[in-house]
Design a protein around this motif. Structure first.
Motif, mmCIF file in Angstrom:
data_model
loop_
_atom_site.group_PDB
_atom_site.id
_atom_site.type_symbol
_atom_site.label_atom_id
_atom_site.label_comp_id
_atom_site.label_asym_id
_atom_site.label_seq_id
_atom_site.Cartn_x
_atom_site.Cartn_y
_atom_site.Cartn_z
ATOM 1 N N LEU A 110 32.121 20.796 37.205
ATOM 2 C CA LEU A 110 33.409 20.362 36.668
ATOM 3 C C LEU A 110 34.328 20.041 37.833
ATOM 4 N N SER A 111 34.852 18.853 37.862
ATOM 5 C CA SER A 111 35.705 18.491 39.005
ATOM 6 C C SER A 111 37.037 17.938 38.509
ATOM 7 N N ASN A 112 37.795 18.788 37.878
ATOM 8 C CA ASN A 112 39.137 18.375 37.473
ATOM 9 C C ASN A 112 40.114 19.482 37.843
ATOM 10 N N ASN A 113 41.377 19.188 37.771
ATOM 11 C CA ASN A 113 42.394 20.168 38.169
ATOM 12 C C ASN A 113 42.341 21.430 37.333
ATOM 13 N N ASP A 114 42.103 21.271 36.016
ATOM 14 C CA ASP A 114 42.032 22.452 35.157
ATOM 15 C C ASP A 114 40.898 23.370 35.602
ATOM 16 N N SER A 115 39.752 22.775 35.942
ATOM 17 C CA SER A 115 38.607 23.561 36.382
ATOM 18 C C SER A 115 38.909 24.256 37.703
ATOM 19 N N ASN A 116 39.552 23.539 38.626
ATOM 20 C CA ASN A 116 39.896 24.143 39.922
ATOM 21 C C ASN A 116 40.889 25.283 39.745
ATOM 22 N N GLU A 117 41.848 25.107 38.856
ATOM 23 C CA GLU A 117 42.806 26.178 38.582
ATOM 24 C C GLU A 117 42.095 27.380 37.967
ATOM 25 N N ARG A 118 41.186 27.118 37.034
ATOM 26 C CA ARG A 118 40.434 28.198 36.389
ATOM 27 C C ARG A 118 39.562 28.925 37.420
ATOM 28 N N LEU A 119 38.901 28.176 38.293
ATOM 29 C CA LEU A 119 38.077 28.784 39.335
ATOM 30 C C LEU A 119 38.924 29.674 40.231
ATOM 31 N N ASN A 120 40.057 29.178 40.683
ATOM 32 C CA ASN A 120 40.933 29.984 41.541
ATOM 33 C C ASN A 120 41.398 31.241 40.824
ATOM 34 N N TYR A 121 41.723 31.116 39.546
ATOM 35 C CA TYR A 121 42.132 32.273 38.745
ATOM 36 C C TYR A 121 40.992 33.299 38.679
ATOM 37 N N LEU A 122 39.768 32.835 38.397
ATOM 38 C CA LEU A 122 38.625 33.750 38.287
ATOM 39 C C LEU A 122 38.288 34.395 39.627
ATOM 40 N N LEU A 123 38.393 33.641 40.716
ATOM 41 C CA LEU A 123 38.157 34.219 42.046
ATOM 42 C C LEU A 123 39.171 35.323 42.343
ATOM 43 N N GLU A 124 40.413 35.079 41.974
ATOM 44 C CA GLU A 124 41.460 36.089 42.177
ATOM 45 C C GLU A 124 41.200 37.319 41.310
ATOM 46 N N GLN A 125 40.831 37.086 40.040
ATOM 47 C CA GLN A 125 40.533 38.202 39.135
ATOM 48 C C GLN A 125 39.357 39.021 39.658
ATOM 49 N N SER A 126 38.330 38.331 40.120
ATOM 50 C CA SER A 126 37.147 39.010 40.632
ATOM 51 C C SER A 126 37.498 39.849 41.853
ATOM 52 N N SER A 127 38.347 39.301 42.726
ATOM 53 C CA SER A 127 38.747 40.034 43.931
ATOM 54 C C SER A 127 39.552 41.284 43.603
ATOM 55 N N SER A 128 40.398 41.205 42.598
ATOM 56 C CA SER A 128 41.259 42.346 42.272
ATOM 57 C C SER A 128 40.601 43.345 41.326
ATOM 58 N N PHE A 129 39.415 43.004 40.803
ATOM 59 C CA PHE A 129 38.767 43.881 39.829
ATOM 60 C C PHE A 129 38.465 45.254 40.401
ATOM 61 N N ASP A 130 37.958 45.312 41.622
ATOM 62 C CA ASP A 130 37.537 46.594 42.191
ATOM 63 C C ASP A 130 38.698 47.585 42.261
ATOM 64 N N SER A 131 39.849 47.150 42.748
ATOM 65 C CA SER A 131 40.994 48.066 42.815
ATOM 66 C C SER A 131 41.504 48.396 41.416
ATOM 67 N N LEU A 132 41.454 47.418 40.511
ATOM 68 C CA LEU A 132 41.855 47.675 39.124
ATOM 69 C C LEU A 132 40.904 48.668 38.473
ATOM 70 N N TYR A 133 39.614 48.512 38.755
ATOM 71 C CA TYR A 133 38.614 49.429 38.196
ATOM 72 C C TYR A 133 38.854 50.847 38.712
ATOM 73 N N ASN A 134 39.044 50.970 40.014
ATOM 74 C CA ASN A 134 39.250 52.299 40.597
ATOM 75 C C ASN A 134 40.536 52.941 40.107
ATOM 76 N N GLY A 135 41.478 52.144 39.675
ATOM 77 C CA GLY A 135 42.749 52.662 39.149
ATOM 78 C C GLY A 135 42.690 52.852 37.650
ATOM 79 N N ARG A 136 43.098 51.830 36.935
ATOM 80 C CA ARG A 136 43.254 51.911 35.486
ATOM 81 C C ARG A 136 41.957 51.960 34.692
ATOM 82 N N ILE A 137 40.998 51.101 35.020
ATOM 83 C CA ILE A 137 39.818 50.954 34.178
ATOM 84 C C ILE A 137 38.970 52.219 34.163
#
Length: 167
Positions: A110-137
């Motif tokens: 997928l090579s459109n702006n929506d896809s790039n925005e979604r990818l960046n969002y998912l990369l950010e979510q994936s990066s923050s998951f570990d600290s979120l897991y160790n805290g709240r989850i």
């Protein structure tokens, strides 16, 4: 021991969907992607039309009553019934670089702006998951600690279930 009700959690790109599909084929259980229960447009990958909380709770209630199922997705505020009824909760804790690679592969066609925005969002979510897991989850999952099994990827989890199915 055989597990008939399996809930898979983990960050974006960890292999939840892959594992759910492979286990569904191996065990013959229906698989439920929680993104599809949470968003009307999840199949299109847009995630802009959320379902109501009542619809989500009802869907979880329905599949949780089944004698066997696989649910995959990392939602917490409305899937308590799924965790409660699961025989096992599989936490895929894939390394961050593997998750990032998987997410980039998934979005490469997928090579459109929506896809790039979604990818960046998912990369950010994936990066923050570990600290979120160790805290709240992890606190949220505390009542289900005896059901929780952690694997470093879908392949290792799949091999675990293969060994169980051969007993």
């Amino acid at each position: 021991m055989h597990y008939n009700r399996i809930h898979i959690i983990g960050p974006a790109g960890s292999g939840k969907t892959e594992l759910a599909l492979r286990l569904s084929n191996l065990l013959g259980f229906p698989a439920f992607n929680l993104d599809h229960l949470a968003f009307i447009d999840a199949a299109e990958g847009t995630f802009e039309q959320p379902r109501s909380r009542i619809e989500r709770l009802s869907a979880v209630e329905d599949y949780s009553k089944l004698p066997s199922w696989i649910a995959e997705g990392t939602y917490f505020s409305w899937v308590g019934k799924s965790f409660k009824n699961a025989d096992i909760i599989v936490h895929l804790n894939s390394p961050h670089h593997v998750r990032a690679y998987n997410l980039r592969q998934r979005h490469s066609s997928l090579s459109n702006n929506d896809s790039n925005e979604r990818l960046n969002y998912l990369l950010e979510q994936s990066s923050s998951f570990d600290s979120l897991y160790n805290g709240r989850i992890s606190g949220f999952l505390k009542p289900f600690h005896g059901k929780l099994r952690e694997f470093t990827g879908p392949g290792k989890a799949y091999k675990f279930f293969i060994r169980l199915s051969q007993k």
